[in-house]
Design a protein around this motif. Structure first.
Motif, PDB file in Angstrom:
ATOM      1  N   ARG A  38       1.060  -1.224  -0.108  1.00  0.00           N
ATOM      2  CA  ARG A  38       0.069  -0.049   0.006  1.00  0.00           C
ATOM      3  C   ARG A  38       0.883   1.175  -0.158  1.00  0.00           C
ATOM      4  NH1 ARG A  38      -3.379  -3.201   3.527  1.00  0.00           N
ATOM      5  NH2 ARG A  38      -2.280  -2.228   5.406  1.00  0.00           N
ATOM      6  N   ARG A  39       1.841   1.423   0.800  1.00  0.00           N
ATOM      7  CA  ARG A  39       2.826   2.230   0.760  1.00  0.00           C
ATOM      8  C   ARG A  39       3.532   2.517  -0.521  1.00  0.00           C
ATOM      9  NH1 ARG A  39       6.113   2.552   6.553  1.00  0.00           N
ATOM     10  NH2 ARG A  39       6.068   4.518   6.324  1.00  0.00           N
ATOM     11  N   PHE A  40       3.777   1.358  -1.056  1.00  0.00           N
ATOM     12  CA  PHE A  40       4.419   1.516  -2.476  1.00  0.00           C
ATOM     13  C   PHE A  40       3.560   2.075  -3.467  1.00  0.00           C
ATOM     14  CE2 PHE A  40       5.284  -0.595  -6.749  1.00  0.00           C
ATOM     15  CZ  PHE A  40       6.536   0.053  -7.117  1.00  0.00           C
ATOM     16  N   ALA A  41       2.004   1.644  -3.364  1.00  0.00           N
ATOM     17  CA  ALA A  41       1.214   2.266  -4.417  1.00  0.00           C
ATOM     18  C   ALA A  41       1.178   4.019  -4.211  1.00  0.00           C
ATOM     19  CB  ALA A  41      -0.024   1.901  -4.329  1.00  0.00           C
ATOM     20  N   ASP A  42       1.258   4.324  -2.820  1.00  0.00           N
ATOM     21  CA  ASP A  42       1.184   5.609  -2.453  1.00  0.00           C
ATOM     22  C   ASP A  42       2.403   6.425  -3.444  1.00  0.00           C
ATOM     23  OD1 ASP A  42       0.013   8.012  -1.124  1.00  0.00           O
ATOM     24  OD2 ASP A  42       1.976   7.857  -0.020  1.00  0.00           O
ATOM     25  N   VAL A  43       3.739   5.766  -3.354  1.00  0.00           N
ATOM     26  CA  VAL A  43       4.898   6.253  -3.810  1.00  0.00           C
ATOM     27  C   VAL A  43       4.574   6.484  -5.269  1.00  0.00           C
ATOM     28  CG1 VAL A  43       7.310   5.918  -4.205  1.00  0.00           C
ATOM     29  CG2 VAL A  43       6.593   5.470  -2.074  1.00  0.00           C
ATOM     30  N   VAL A  44       4.009   5.465  -6.036  1.00  0.00           N
ATOM     31  CA  VAL A  44       3.891   5.594  -7.293  1.00  0.00           C
ATOM     32  C   VAL A  44       2.807   6.696  -7.715  1.00  0.00           C
ATOM     33  CG1 VAL A  44       2.779   4.224  -9.260  1.00  0.00           C
ATOM     34  CG2 VAL A  44       4.305   2.990  -7.792  1.00  0.00           C
ATOM     35  N   ALA A  45       1.715   6.779  -6.902  1.00  0.00           N
ATOM     36  CA  ALA A  45       0.649   7.931  -7.135  1.00  0.00           C
ATOM     37  C   ALA A  45       1.553   9.364  -7.110  1.00  0.00           C
ATOM     38  CB  ALA A  45      -0.264   7.803  -6.104  1.00  0.00           C
ATOM     39  N   LYS A  46       2.444   9.369  -5.921  1.00  0.00           N
ATOM     40  CA  LYS A  46       2.901  10.909  -5.680  1.00  0.00           C
ATOM     41  C   LYS A  46       4.088  11.014  -6.996  1.00  0.00           C
ATOM     42  CE  LYS A  46       2.988  11.425  -0.719  1.00  0.00           C
ATOM     43  NZ  LYS A  46       1.865  10.515  -0.444  1.00  0.00           N
ATOM     44  N   ASP A  47       4.673   9.879  -7.328  1.00  0.00           N
ATOM     45  CA  ASP A  47       5.365  10.247  -8.535  1.00  0.00           C
ATOM     46  C   ASP A  47       4.885  10.637  -9.858  1.00  0.00           C
ATOM     47  OD1 ASP A  47       8.140   9.577 -10.090  1.00  0.00           O
ATOM     48  OD2 ASP A  47       6.713   8.202 -11.204  1.00  0.00           O
ATOM     49  N   HIS A  48       3.538   9.951 -10.293  1.00  0.00           N
ATOM     50  CA  HIS A  48       2.758  10.405 -11.333  1.00  0.00           C
ATOM     51  C   HIS A  48       2.180  11.991 -11.192  1.00  0.00           C
ATOM     52  CE1 HIS A  48       3.017   6.850 -13.292  1.00  0.00           C
ATOM     53  NE2 HIS A  48       2.421   6.226 -12.320  1.00  0.00           N
ATOM     54  N   ARG A  49       2.168  12.415  -9.862  1.00  0.00           N
ATOM     55  CA  ARG A  49       1.608  13.734  -9.599  1.00  0.00           C
ATOM     56  C   ARG A  49       2.762  14.687  -9.555  1.00  0.00           C
ATOM     57  NH1 ARG A  49      -2.940  16.009  -8.252  1.00  0.00           N
ATOM     58  NH2 ARG A  49      -2.816  18.152  -7.198  1.00  0.00           N
ATOM     59  N   HIS A  50       3.872  14.498  -9.088  1.00  0.00           N
ATOM     60  CA  HIS A  50       4.950  15.250  -8.908  1.00  0.00           C
ATOM     61  C   HIS A  50       6.284  14.901  -9.706  1.00  0.00           C
ATOM     62  CE1 HIS A  50       2.625  17.353  -5.754  1.00  0.00           C
ATOM     63  NE2 HIS A  50       2.473  16.198  -5.138  1.00  0.00           N
ATOM     64  N   GLY A  51       6.761  13.917  -9.556  1.00  0.00           N
ATOM     65  CA  GLY A  51       7.905  13.426 -10.690  1.00  0.00           C
ATOM     66  C   GLY A  51       9.207  14.153 -10.311  1.00  0.00           C
ATOM     67  N   GLY A  52      10.187  13.410 -10.142  1.00  0.00           N
ATOM     68  CA  GLY A  52      11.507  13.764 -10.159  1.00  0.00           C
ATOM     69  C   GLY A  52      11.908  14.660  -8.912  1.00  0.00           C
ATOM     70  N   ARG A  53      10.833  14.748  -7.891  1.00  0.00           N
ATOM     71  CA  ARG A  53      11.370  15.511  -6.517  1.00  0.00           C
ATOM     72  C   ARG A  53      12.326  14.788  -5.673  1.00  0.00           C
ATOM     73  NH1 ARG A  53       6.878  18.831  -5.919  1.00  0.00           N
ATOM     74  NH2 ARG A  53       6.355  19.777  -8.195  1.00  0.00           N
ATOM     75  N   LEU A  54      13.218  15.430  -5.240  1.00  0.00           N
ATOM     76  CA  LEU A  54      14.133  14.840  -4.225  1.00  0.00           C
ATOM     77  C   LEU A  54      13.356  14.026  -3.275  1.00  0.00           C
ATOM     78  CD1 LEU A  54      17.148  14.299  -3.655  1.00  0.00           C
ATOM     79  CD2 LEU A  54      17.208  16.522  -2.558  1.00  0.00           C
ATOM     80  N   VAL A  55      12.413  14.734  -2.636  1.00  0.00           N
ATOM     81  CA  VAL A  55      11.574  14.281  -1.536  1.00  0.00           C
ATOM     82  C   VAL A  55      10.952  12.814  -2.002  1.00  0.00           C
ATOM     83  CG1 VAL A  55       9.317  15.315  -2.175  1.00  0.00           C
ATOM     84  CG2 VAL A  55       9.833  14.791   0.207  1.00  0.00           C
ATOM     85  N   ILE A  56      10.667  12.473  -2.995  1.00  0.00           N
ATOM     86  CA  ILE A  56      10.202  11.202  -3.417  1.00  0.00           C
ATOM     87  C   ILE A  56      11.279  10.293  -3.527  1.00  0.00           C
ATOM     88  CG2 ILE A  56       8.929   9.996  -5.574  1.00  0.00           C
ATOM     89  CD1 ILE A  56       7.662  12.767  -6.148  1.00  0.00           C
ATOM     90  N   GLU A  57      12.307  10.636  -3.978  1.00  0.00           N
ATOM     91  CA  GLU A  57      13.347   9.857  -4.117  1.00  0.00           C
ATOM     92  C   GLU A  57      14.057   9.137  -2.736  1.00  0.00           C
ATOM     93  OE1 GLU A  57      18.228  10.135  -5.020  1.00  0.00           O
ATOM     94  OE2 GLU A  57      16.829  11.607  -5.671  1.00  0.00           O
ATOM     95  N   GLN A  58      13.913  10.401  -1.797  1.00  0.00           N
ATOM     96  CA  GLN A  58      14.301  10.040  -0.333  1.00  0.00           C
ATOM     97  C   GLN A  58      13.328   9.266   0.311  1.00  0.00           C
ATOM     98  OE1 GLN A  58      14.968  14.162   0.757  1.00  0.00           O
ATOM     99  NE2 GLN A  58      17.156  14.139   0.452  1.00  0.00           N
TER     100      GLN A  58
END
Length: 331
Positions: A38-58
């Protein structure tokens, strides 16, 4: 987590996790894996919305560490252990993708090496495909098409591409994008024809990983074709694929929409259609135009080309003024 803190080798954490798990009383089970998913699905969703952000990578890298540390909190059966490795590899592959999208290629390579180790321990062909396919994309964006072809071929040779035409289609479409960067028009057209045919053969009801379902469809195939034909200088065909992509994009694909719109603007500009090109470029949401590294770079290149193609045009002045105001007051 500091930007440059990475796992040097998956085996160190694995050994520590396994050692600690011997004396831990709690049993790690399917419900723990489901929480990770479920947490992985949330990461995927954030990536599609914002993408490339350092905070997503971290965040993705941190969740990979948490997944491995989970094994230290209780006893783990072999099946669950492999699923935990798979989850950790999935998180690392998302960290890798965020770094690629943000043009932090050294960091992406470090994430890639850790993700590959974890995927091998998991024995998960789906996540192996994702990692090697990302690697091909990474090398393509770095301007290394020969390495990109080799990495993407590793993904394409996995058995899942024979079992599911949708994976075959994605591998072929990304191969087509690489051929575009390499300047091979014949190979590009052939790859996209094959990718389209494979997609048409795929069963839409087949069970696939959440990351695959979340992004790969006709719109993404056209987005990759847009990128390829833009690189080849076939601007009319690029624009056609771009409009098809934008018409088919799902609502949650904010990052993809910004990238495709920027590429369409460039394709229009290179055909001399200055007014629609400027309108397209100005329609890119300010958030992406100022904060997504890929979009920022492409819009800057658009401005440079606009000055060359239409140096005295009022539209060039309009764009320059708009760009100054947008980047002066980022979203």
């Amino acid at each position: 987590m500091e930007r440059r803190q990475f796992i040097a080798a998956g085996s160190t954490l694995v050994l520590a996790s396994a050692t600690a798990a011997v004396s831990a009383p709690r049993r790690i089970g399917a419900s723990d894996v489901e929480r990770l998913q479920r947490r992985f699905a949330d990461v995927v969703a954030k990536d599609h919305r914002h993408g490339g952000r350092l905070v997503i990578e971290q965040k993705a890298a941190s969740l990979a560490d948490e997944a491995l540390a989970l094994q230290a909190s209780g006893s783990v059966g072999q099946r669950i252990r492999r699923q935990i490795y798979s989850s950790a590899a999935a998180f690392r592959s998302s960290a890798m993708w965020a770094a690629i999208d943000g043009r932090r290629f050294d960091d992406a390579a470090r994430h890639m090496h850790v993700a590959q180790q974890l995927a091998e321990m998991a024995g998960d062909p789906y996540i192996k495909f994702r990692i090697w396919s990302h690697a091909g994309t990474m090398y393509r964006h770095m301007g290394r098409p020969s390495d990109a072809i080799v990495a993407n071929e590793v993904a394409r040779k996995l058995g899942i591409t024979r079992q599911d035409p949708m994976f075959a289609s994605l591998g072929l479409a990304r191969q087509g994008a690489i051929h575009g960067v390499a300047g091979d028009g014949t190979a590009t057209r052939r790859a996209f024809e094959q990718a389209q045919n494979a997609m048409l053969r795929a069963d839409p009801d087949d069970h696939r990983p959440v990351w695959m379902n979340a992004f790969y469809d006709q719109a993404e195939l056209d987005s990759l074709a847009l990128s390829a034909y833009l690189a080849l200088g076939d601007f009319e065909r690029a624009e056609a694929h771009g409009h098809r992509c934008l018409a088919a994009l799902r609502p949650h694909m904010h990052r993809s929409k910004a990238i495709a719109t920027t590429r369409v603007a460039r394709a229009q500009l290179e055909q001399g259609d200055v007014e629609p090109a400027v309108a397209s470029a100005m329609s890119v949401p300010a958030d992406a135009a100022t904060r997504h590294p890929r979009v920022v770079g492409m819009l800057h290149a658009f401005g440079v080309r606009l000055k060359i193609i239409a140096p005295g045009s009022p539209l060039t002045h309009t764009w320059a003024q708009y760009a100054r105001e947008t980047w002066r007051h980022p979203a």
